[in-house]
Design a protein around this motif. Structure first.
Motif, PDB file in Angstrom:
ATOM      1  N   ALA A   1       1.088   6.106   0.092  1.00  0.00           N
ATOM      2  CA  ALA A   1       1.514   6.093   1.499  1.00  0.00           C
ATOM      3  C   ALA A   1       0.323   6.359   2.413  1.00  0.00           C
ATOM      4  O   ALA A   1       0.172   5.705   3.458  1.00  0.00           O
ATOM      5  CB  ALA A   1       2.613   7.122   1.724  1.00  0.00           C
ATOM      6  N   ASP A   2      -0.529   7.298   2.028  1.00  0.00           N
ATOM      7  CA  ASP A   2      -1.738   7.584   2.819  1.00  0.00           C
ATOM      8  C   ASP A   2      -2.669   6.374   2.853  1.00  0.00           C
ATOM      9  O   ASP A   2      -3.240   6.044   3.892  1.00  0.00           O
ATOM     10  CB  ASP A   2      -2.482   8.792   2.256  1.00  0.00           C
ATOM     11  N   GLU A   3      -2.842   5.710   1.703  1.00  0.00           N
ATOM     12  CA  GLU A   3      -3.719   4.536   1.639  1.00  0.00           C
ATOM     13  C   GLU A   3      -3.189   3.403   2.511  1.00  0.00           C
ATOM     14  O   GLU A   3      -3.960   2.698   3.160  1.00  0.00           O
ATOM     15  CB  GLU A   3      -3.891   4.071   0.193  1.00  0.00           C
TER      16      GLU A   3
ATOM     17  N   ALA B   1      -0.025  -6.066   0.525  1.00  0.00           N
ATOM     18  CA  ALA B   1       1.090  -6.109  -0.431  1.00  0.00           C
ATOM     19  C   ALA B   1       0.821  -5.216  -1.636  1.00  0.00           C
ATOM     20  O   ALA B   1       1.709  -4.482  -2.079  1.00  0.00           O
ATOM     21  CB  ALA B   1       1.363  -7.545  -0.870  1.00  0.00           C
ATOM     22  N   TYR B   2      -0.406  -5.258  -2.174  1.00  0.00           N
ATOM     23  CA  TYR B   2      -0.733  -4.407  -3.316  1.00  0.00           C
ATOM     24  C   TYR B   2      -0.606  -2.931  -2.938  1.00  0.00           C
ATOM     25  O   TYR B   2      -0.071  -2.123  -3.706  1.00  0.00           O
ATOM     26  CB  TYR B   2      -2.148  -4.688  -3.840  1.00  0.00           C
ATOM     27  N   THR B   3      -1.102  -2.573  -1.769  1.00  0.00           N
ATOM     28  CA  THR B   3      -1.069  -1.175  -1.351  1.00  0.00           C
ATOM     29  C   THR B   3       0.358  -0.720  -1.089  1.00  0.00           C
ATOM     30  O   THR B   3       0.764   0.362  -1.510  1.00  0.00           O
ATOM     31  CB  THR B   3      -1.951  -0.981  -0.099  1.00  0.00           C
ATOM     32  N   ASP B   4       1.129  -1.546  -0.401  1.00  0.00           N
ATOM     33  CA  ASP B   4       2.524  -1.208  -0.131  1.00  0.00           C
ATOM     34  C   ASP B   4       3.317  -1.055  -1.428  1.00  0.00           C
ATOM     35  O   ASP B   4       4.054  -0.080  -1.615  1.00  0.00           O
ATOM     36  CB  ASP B   4       3.156  -2.296   0.744  1.00  0.00           C
TER      37      ASP B   4
ATOM     38  N   SER C   1       5.597   2.004   8.485  1.00  0.00           N
ATOM     39  CA  SER C   1       4.674   3.114   8.682  1.00  0.00           C
ATOM     40  C   SER C   1       4.664   4.026   7.460  1.00  0.00           C
ATOM     41  O   SER C   1       5.642   4.124   6.729  1.00  0.00           O
ATOM     42  CB  SER C   1       5.063   3.922   9.916  1.00  0.00           C
ATOM     43  N   SER C   2       3.544   4.702   7.260  1.00  0.00           N
ATOM     44  CA  SER C   2       3.460   5.642   6.144  1.00  0.00           C
ATOM     45  C   SER C   2       4.414   6.809   6.365  1.00  0.00           C
ATOM     46  O   SER C   2       4.860   7.437   5.410  1.00  0.00           O
ATOM     47  CB  SER C   2       2.027   6.139   5.966  1.00  0.00           C
ATOM     48  N   ASN C   3       4.769   7.105   7.619  1.00  0.00           N
ATOM     49  CA  ASN C   3       5.735   8.178   7.890  1.00  0.00           C
ATOM     50  C   ASN C   3       7.089   7.841   7.282  1.00  0.00           C
ATOM     51  O   ASN C   3       7.787   8.725   6.769  1.00  0.00           O
ATOM     52  CB  ASN C   3       5.893   8.398   9.397  1.00  0.00           C
TER      53      ASN C   3
END
Length: 190
Positions: A118-120, A134-137, A181-183
Motif C-alpha cells: 500500500a505504501d509503495e 498494476a503490479y504494485t496494486d 488511494s493507499s488510505n
C-alpha cells in the motif's frame, strides 16, 4: 513492479524465452501492443532477433496467462476484454478476495507485506506505466491471499493475475490515470 521486485527480476538468471515473455508482457500491459493487435511468431522473432521456437514459447506463455488469445490456425492477438469478460473476471476475483479478507479478519491478521505494498502504491508517480501500477496494486491483493498460507488458493489466484492486470490496464487507458488511494487499502487492513 516496485524497485525491489525489479532488482530481483534483474538479478535472477532467466532464459531468452522468459526474458522475451516478460518484455512482451510489459508491452501488452503498457499498451505498446494495444488490444486487437496481432502477435505473430515471425514478427516477434524478427523484432527481437530470436528464433521462431523462442517466439512461439513466449506467445504460448502469454496465451496461457490470459494476455493473448489464439484461435486454431490463427495468430495470437491481444484481446479487448469485453464487459462480459471483465464482469466474469471480477466475479471470481471478488469471491476470492472477500473470502480472504474475512479469513484474515477472523484470525486478526494484517500482513506486513500488504502494508508495504500500500505504501509503495502511494509512492508511485501519477504517470507510472500501467504495468508498474498494476503490479504494485496487485502486490497488495496477492499479499493478502499469500497470508492465508493456502497453497491451492494462492495458486488459483495467481492464475488470474495477468488477466486482472490486463483488465486494469485497459480500464486505466479508458478512464485515465485514476487509482485507488493507499488510505483505502490501509483501511481494509484495520
Amino acid at each position: 513492479m516496485n524497485d525491489d521486485a525489479r532488482k530481483s527480476v534483474i538479478s535472477k538468471t532467466v532464459s531468452i524465452s522468459e526474458a522475451l515473455t516478460e518484455e512482451l508482457r510489459s508491452k501488452v500491459l503498457d499498451g505498446d501492443i494495444p488490444a486487437g493487435s496481432l502477435v505473430t511468431e515471425t514478427e516477434v522473432a524478427s523484432t527481437y532477433g530470436v528464433s521462431r521456437p523462442t517466439a512461439k514459447s513466449a506467445i504460448q506463455s502469454l496465451t496461457h496467462d490470459g494476455l493473448l488469445r489464439r484461435r486454431p490456425n490463427k495468430p495470437a492477438y491481444v484481446p479487448h476484454l469485453s464487459k462480459s469478460d471483465i464482469e466474469d473476471l471480477y466475479f471470481v476475483r471478488i469471491q476470492i478476495e472477500t473470502s480472504v479478507v474475512r479469513h484474515l479478519a477472523k484470525n486478526n491478521l494484517a500482513p506486513s507485506a500488504a502494508l508495504k505494498a500500500a505504501d509503495e502504491l502511494a509512492e508511485l508517480p501519477e504517470d507510472a506505466p500501467s504495468s508498474v501500477f498494476a503490479y504494485t496494486d496487485l502486490a497488495f491483493h496477492a499479499s493478502l491471499v499469500d497470508a492465508t498460507n493456502s497453497e491451492r488458493l494462492i495458486e488459483l489466484y495467481r492464475t488470474l493475475l495477468d488477466e486482472i492486470r490486463l483488465s486494469m490496464a485497459q480500464a486505466r487507458y479508458a478512464l485515465g490515470q485514476q487509482r485507488i488511494s493507499s488510505n483505502t487499502m490501509e483501511s481494509t487492513l484495520q
